[in-house]
Design a protein around this motif. Structure first.
Motif, PDB file in Angstrom:
ATOM      1  N   LEU A 140      42.590  50.475  49.944  1.00  0.00           N
ATOM      2  CA  LEU A 140      43.780  50.604  50.453  1.00  0.00           C
ATOM      3  C   LEU A 140      45.213  50.239  49.512  1.00  0.00           C
ATOM      4  CD1 LEU A 140      43.228  50.706  54.540  1.00  0.00           C
ATOM      5  CD2 LEU A 140      43.293  52.709  52.532  1.00  0.00           C
ATOM      6  N   LEU A 141      44.248  48.954  48.662  1.00  0.00           N
ATOM      7  CA  LEU A 141      45.381  48.472  48.117  1.00  0.00           C
ATOM      8  C   LEU A 141      45.289  48.148  45.886  1.00  0.00           C
ATOM      9  CD1 LEU A 141      47.275  46.047  50.189  1.00  0.00           C
ATOM     10  CD2 LEU A 141      47.914  47.919  50.041  1.00  0.00           C
ATOM     11  N   HIS A 142      45.891  48.039  45.466  1.00  0.00           N
ATOM     12  CA  HIS A 142      45.302  47.779  43.977  1.00  0.00           C
ATOM     13  C   HIS A 142      45.343  46.284  43.909  1.00  0.00           C
ATOM     14  CE1 HIS A 142      47.139  52.171  43.358  1.00  0.00           C
ATOM     15  NE2 HIS A 142      45.728  52.404  42.718  1.00  0.00           N
ATOM     16  N   MET A 143      46.238  46.056  44.900  1.00  0.00           N
ATOM     17  CA  MET A 143      46.571  44.072  44.234  1.00  0.00           C
ATOM     18  C   MET A 143      46.532  43.290  45.717  1.00  0.00           C
ATOM     19  SD  MET A 143      49.096  43.117  41.686  1.00  0.00           S
ATOM     20  CE  MET A 143      48.142  44.725  40.430  1.00  0.00           C
ATOM     21  N   ILE A 153      35.762  35.347  46.372  1.00  0.00           N
ATOM     22  CA  ILE A 153      34.947  36.857  47.145  1.00  0.00           C
ATOM     23  C   ILE A 153      34.306  37.008  46.235  1.00  0.00           C
ATOM     24  CG2 ILE A 153      36.111  38.164  48.614  1.00  0.00           C
ATOM     25  CD1 ILE A 153      38.292  37.674  49.666  1.00  0.00           C
ATOM     26  N   ASP A 154      33.567  37.722  46.527  1.00  0.00           N
ATOM     27  CA  ASP A 154      33.058  37.884  45.051  1.00  0.00           C
ATOM     28  C   ASP A 154      32.818  39.468  44.246  1.00  0.00           C
ATOM     29  OD1 ASP A 154      30.871  36.120  45.486  1.00  0.00           O
ATOM     30  OD2 ASP A 154      28.989  37.361  46.812  1.00  0.00           O
ATOM     31  N   ILE A 155      33.639  39.996  45.500  1.00  0.00           N
ATOM     32  CA  ILE A 155      33.839  41.797  44.902  1.00  0.00           C
ATOM     33  C   ILE A 155      35.491  41.490  44.596  1.00  0.00           C
ATOM     34  CG2 ILE A 155      32.278  42.238  45.988  1.00  0.00           C
ATOM     35  CD1 ILE A 155      34.922  43.756  47.764  1.00  0.00           C
ATOM     36  N   PHE A 156      36.281  40.463  44.492  1.00  0.00           N
ATOM     37  CA  PHE A 156      37.838  40.114  43.776  1.00  0.00           C
ATOM     38  C   PHE A 156      37.632  39.352  42.583  1.00  0.00           C
ATOM     39  CE2 PHE A 156      39.008  40.965  48.450  1.00  0.00           C
ATOM     40  CZ  PHE A 156      38.589  41.624  48.393  1.00  0.00           C
ATOM     41  N   GLU A 157      38.406  39.475  41.562  1.00  0.00           N
ATOM     42  CA  GLU A 157      39.219  39.239  40.372  1.00  0.00           C
ATOM     43  C   GLU A 157      40.526  38.466  40.982  1.00  0.00           C
ATOM     44  OE1 GLU A 157      38.904  38.984  35.722  1.00  0.00           O
ATOM     45  OE2 GLU A 157      38.279  41.104  37.128  1.00  0.00           O
ATOM     46  N   ALA A 158      40.880  37.123  40.755  1.00  0.00           N
ATOM     47  CA  ALA A 158      41.832  36.765  41.032  1.00  0.00           C
ATOM     48  C   ALA A 158      42.671  35.508  39.466  1.00  0.00           C
ATOM     49  CB  ALA A 158      41.833  35.845  41.846  1.00  0.00           C
ATOM     50  N   VAL A 159      44.037  35.940  39.517  1.00  0.00           N
ATOM     51  CA  VAL A 159      44.679  35.360  38.228  1.00  0.00           C
ATOM     52  C   VAL A 159      45.750  34.491  39.153  1.00  0.00           C
ATOM     53  CG1 VAL A 159      45.956  35.725  36.679  1.00  0.00           C
ATOM     54  CG2 VAL A 159      44.656  37.500  36.355  1.00  0.00           C
ATOM     55  N   PRO A 160      46.062  32.920  38.814  1.00  0.00           N
ATOM     56  CA  PRO A 160      46.872  32.171  39.428  1.00  0.00           C
ATOM     57  C   PRO A 160      48.453  32.368  38.673  1.00  0.00           C
ATOM     58  CG  PRO A 160      45.049  30.641  38.476  1.00  0.00           C
ATOM     59  CD  PRO A 160      45.036  32.336  38.115  1.00  0.00           C
ATOM     60  N   LEU A 161      49.048  32.281  39.752  1.00  0.00           N
ATOM     61  CA  LEU A 161      50.476  32.978  39.886  1.00  0.00           C
ATOM     62  C   LEU A 161      51.082  31.408  39.918  1.00  0.00           C
ATOM     63  CD1 LEU A 161      51.116  35.933  41.414  1.00  0.00           C
ATOM     64  CD2 LEU A 161      50.510  35.749  39.078  1.00  0.00           C
ATOM     65  N   ARG A 283      47.640  45.040  34.812  1.00  0.00           N
ATOM     66  CA  ARG A 283      47.677  43.364  34.293  1.00  0.00           C
ATOM     67  C   ARG A 283      49.108  42.936  34.032  1.00  0.00           C
ATOM     68  NH1 ARG A 283      42.147  40.762  33.790  1.00  0.00           N
ATOM     69  NH2 ARG A 283      44.068  39.669  33.348  1.00  0.00           N
ATOM     70  N   ARG A 284      49.691  44.047  33.392  1.00  0.00           N
ATOM     71  CA  ARG A 284      51.264  43.315  32.856  1.00  0.00           C
ATOM     72  C   ARG A 284      52.415  43.213  33.913  1.00  0.00           C
ATOM     73  NH1 ARG A 284      51.345  48.276  30.280  1.00  0.00           N
ATOM     74  NH2 ARG A 284      53.355  49.149  31.589  1.00  0.00           N
ATOM     75  N   PHE A 285      52.021  43.641  35.371  1.00  0.00           N
ATOM     76  CA  PHE A 285      52.572  43.508  36.331  1.00  0.00           C
ATOM     77  C   PHE A 285      52.208  42.280  36.406  1.00  0.00           C
ATOM     78  CE2 PHE A 285      53.442  43.262  41.147  1.00  0.00           C
ATOM     79  CZ  PHE A 285      54.960  43.889  41.035  1.00  0.00           C
ATOM     80  N   ILE A 286      50.801  41.662  36.656  1.00  0.00           N
ATOM     81  CA  ILE A 286      50.365  40.261  36.829  1.00  0.00           C
ATOM     82  C   ILE A 286      51.463  39.233  36.406  1.00  0.00           C
ATOM     83  CG2 ILE A 286      48.158  38.557  37.559  1.00  0.00           C
ATOM     84  CD1 ILE A 286      47.251  41.417  39.107  1.00  0.00           C
ATOM     85  N   ALA A 288      54.055  39.558  34.220  1.00  0.00           N
ATOM     86  CA  ALA A 288      55.300  39.574  34.230  1.00  0.00           C
ATOM     87  C   ALA A 288      55.724  38.572  35.970  1.00  0.00           C
ATOM     88  CB  ALA A 288      56.618  40.693  34.353  1.00  0.00           C
ATOM     89  N   LEU A 289      54.793  38.649  36.832  1.00  0.00           N
ATOM     90  CA  LEU A 289      55.168  37.710  37.837  1.00  0.00           C
ATOM     91  C   LEU A 289      55.262  36.846  37.869  1.00  0.00           C
ATOM     92  CD1 LEU A 289      56.166  38.249  40.950  1.00  0.00           C
ATOM     93  CD2 LEU A 289      53.634  38.908  41.877  1.00  0.00           C
ATOM     94  N   GLY A 290      53.844  36.441  37.371  1.00  0.00           N
ATOM     95  CA  GLY A 290      53.305  35.170  37.511  1.00  0.00           C
ATOM     96  C   GLY A 290      54.019  34.637  36.615  1.00  0.00           C
ATOM     97  N   ALA A 291      54.813  35.005  35.277  1.00  0.00           N
ATOM     98  CA  ALA A 291      55.732  34.020  34.135  1.00  0.00           C
ATOM     99  C   ALA A 291      57.164  34.430  35.697  1.00  0.00           C
ATOM    100  CB  ALA A 291      56.444  35.388  33.183  1.00  0.00           C
TER     101      ALA A 291
END
Length: 315
Positions: A140-143, A153-161, A283-286, A288-291
């Motif tokens: 129901l959500l993209h991220m 969580i096995d099926i999730f990939e995460a990027v620290p922000l 990925r570009r959104f992530i 930019a948001l992390g920065a």
């Protein structure tokens, strides 16, 4: 729909001569005639009629010609749209995030992002970490943008922000007027107003309490930090909130929470379901948001009392 047939019809309507129209399009006259006949067959009406050496438009042809520009513009826009999709310039991102992170980081960030990426539509949903993780799992959500889960969580990939701490927010009767860090063991002698367990940050706070060996006297659990602030402003206890939350009243004292001299910290991250890979613009959104978040936190660290305390990551 073959747009070439419509283009051929426009050329004929503008020249009223099949030969000149064919020369304009750089095709043979028989090929042009076939395209006009194919268009007439698909529409079920005659569009042209002979008029000596030239041709004229039938009433149906006149009606089509008056609207043909709309067809050509729509086709051109569709081609641009398709090209943008192929380059990752057009699309939709459905993002779930907790209210504190939305309020703190997204208002200023999203305006600039949308200006730089006009073809990307952003839809936000407010919710708690575990709740959002369920929606992410169900597609129901993209991220999501929330506190890091205590276990991968096995099926999730995460990027620290970035990282957040905790603030104790209360009236001077409880916290005095100092903005220095307050030890968790001292804080837990006071009535505590905290977020409920729908928030991933609550799990971190509970873990810190266990490490301290002290049981919190929780008098209110709420979904909203604003409810906690209102109760704290009324003198009903001390609100414990992530450092992303901003107390609305100058009457309240805010102090970072420390455990054995180290600030209690937890990570925030963007997560997505590996079974539904993010497009390039996601990925570009992530990135930019992390920065943006790290820049904001760097500024806050310079002004936050006790920010240079050692850090204790509680998992």
């Amino acid at each position: 729909m073959d747009i070439r047939n419509y283009t051929a019809f426009v050329a004929v309507a503008e020249t009223m001569n099949v030969t000149r129209a064919a020369e304009t399009l750089n095709i043979t006259q028989p090929a042009l005639s076939r395209q006009i006949k194919a268009l007439e067959a698909s529409l079920g009406v005659a569009l042209t009629a002979k008029s000596g050496r030239n041709i004229r438009l039938t009433p149906e042809g006149e009606a089509l010609y008056s609207r043909i520009n709309e067809v050509l513009v729509a086709e051109r826009n569709l081609r641009i749209f398709a090209d943008d999709i192929g380059r990752g310039e057009t699309g939709l991102i459905r993002i779930g995030a907790c209210s504190q992170l939305i309020e703190r980081y997204l208002p200023s960030f999203l305006k600039g992002w949308r200006q730089d990426n006009p073809g990307i539509e952003i839809r936000l949903e407010d919710g708690g970490g575990p709740e959002l993780a369920g929606k992410l799992k169900d597609g129901l959500l993209h991220m999501t943008v929330s506190a890091e889960p205590s276990q991968p969580i096995d099926i999730f990939e995460a990027v620290p922000l970035g990282t957040l701490g905790f603030l104790a927010v209360g009236s001077p009767d409880y916290l005095g007027t100092s903005h220095a860090p307050v030890e968790l063991s001292d804080l837990l002698t006071m009535p505590i107003l905290t977020l409920n367990r729908k928030h991933a940050s609550r799990e971190v706070f509970d873990a810190a309490c266990r490490v301290s060996g002290t049981v919190a006297e929780i008098v209110l659990e709420s979904y909203s930090p604003h409810t906690l602030f209102a109760m704290a402003d009324g003198g009903n206890g001390v609100a414990v909130v992530p450092s992303s939350a901003r107390p609305p009243s100058e009457r309240l004292t805010s102090r970072p929470i420390a455990l054995k001299g180290a600030a209690v910290k937890f990570g925030i991250c963007a997560m997505w379901n590996t079974r539904q890979p993010l497009p390039a613009y996601g990925r570009r959104f992530i990135d930019a948001l992390g920065a943006h978040i790290r820049a904001d936190q760097a500024i806050s660290a310079e002004s936050l009392p006790g920010a240079r305390y050692g850090r204790l990551q509680v998992i």
